[in-house]
Design an enzyme around this catalytic site. Structure first.
Site, PDB file in Angstrom:
ATOM      1  N   SER A   1     -45.093 -34.139 -11.363  1.00 58.68           N
ATOM      2  CA  SER A   1     -44.584 -35.226 -10.523  1.00 58.68           C
ATOM      3  C   SER A   1     -43.685 -34.702  -9.411  1.00 58.68           C
ATOM      4  CB  SER A   1     -43.833 -36.256 -11.372  1.00 58.68           C
ATOM      5  OG  SER A   1     -42.719 -35.656 -12.008  1.00 58.68           O
TER       6      SER A   1
ATOM      7  N   SER B   1     -38.871 -35.020 -20.552  1.00 54.49           N
ATOM      8  CA  SER B   1     -38.047 -35.881 -21.420  1.00 54.49           C
ATOM      9  C   SER B   1     -38.704 -37.242 -21.600  1.00 54.49           C
ATOM     10  CB  SER B   1     -36.617 -36.009 -20.883  1.00 54.49           C
ATOM     11  OG  SER B   1     -36.563 -36.333 -19.521  1.00 54.49           O
TER      12      SER B   1
ATOM     13  N   SER C   1     -39.137 -30.318 -10.794  1.00 55.64           N
ATOM     14  CA  SER C   1     -38.557 -28.988 -10.560  1.00 55.64           C
ATOM     15  C   SER C   1     -38.457 -28.680  -9.074  1.00 55.64           C
ATOM     16  CB  SER C   1     -39.390 -27.906 -11.260  1.00 55.64           C
ATOM     17  OG  SER C   1     -39.290 -28.035 -12.656  1.00 55.64           O
TER      18      SER C   1
ATOM     19  N   GLY D   1     -39.872 -37.367 -15.475  1.00 57.60           N
ATOM     20  CA  GLY D   1     -41.168 -37.787 -14.935  1.00 57.60           C
ATOM     21  C   GLY D   1     -42.268 -36.944 -15.541  1.00 57.60           C
TER      22      GLY D   1
END
Length: 198
Positions: free
Chosen positions: A37, A107, A40, A33
């Site tokens: 967002s 990613s 973590s 994301g």
């Protein structure tokens, strides 16, 4: 060293043996994301909850990994690709070791996430899309990075000057714009229990 001299050494203890010892399965839960967002935050909270239940876990966090293993990589498309490739390989080794691995990486490219998926057999890989609008992520901006990206101080910043490709068919979508952290964590844990990963 030439590749023809590198031979895979078969182990005497495999993932199934370790899962039996641990009394739970292992695999990879890949959080993706935009920055801010909640990837973590959710990954670490889920890990803590499962750790308290006796599940062997580990979070590979984007910023933390770039302090060591991937400290030589920048944020060009090529470096982002290599960043994710390395993480996928490390996560595979950790899952083979019997650990439930969580990753928290932007990613941004589908192809890179799909490449990691191919490293895992069957139901050992779960892509979790931490959904939150760019507008809301910019409002949160806990590290002030969006502000710097808008000012041109940070180049190749995902969502601003570099693209983010949303997953087309993630195993789970967690909408952090409308769910609290607690609700988000519970949604992930319920999903993992439903999939019998934990």
């Amino acid at each position: 060293m030439s590749e023809r001299h590198v031979v895979w050494h078969e182990c005497l203890v495999n993932r199934s043996d370790r899962n039996t010892l641990n009394k739970h399965k292992s695999g990879l839960v890949w959080f993706t994301g935009l920055s801010a967002s909640g990837k973590s935050t959710i990954a670490h909270a889920v890990e803590k909850e499962l750790h308290d239940r006796g599940i062997r876990t580990y979070v590979l966090d984007g910023d933390n990994v770039r302090h060591g293993l991937n400290s030589n990589l920048g944020f060009s498309p090529e470096d982002r690709k290599e960043n994710i490739r390395r993480i996928g390989e490390v996560a595979k080794l950790m899952a083979d070791a019997g650990i439930v691995v969580f990753t928290a990486f932007i990613s941004p490219y589908r192809e890179d996430r799909d490449t990691v998926r191919t490293l895992f057999e069957g139901d050992h890989f779960y892509e979790v899309f931490v959904k939150c609008s760019l507008e809301e992520c910019e409002k949160r901006d806990p590290k002030g990075l969006y502000k710097k990206a808008r000012a041109g101080i940070i180049k190749n910043y995902t969502g601003i000057s570099s693209p983010y490709e949303e997953p087309l068919a993630p195993e789970l979508v967690v909408d952090t714009e409308h769910l609290t952290i607690e609700e988000s964590v519970n949604q992930v844990i319920d999903f993992l229990c439903e999939k019998k990963l934990v």
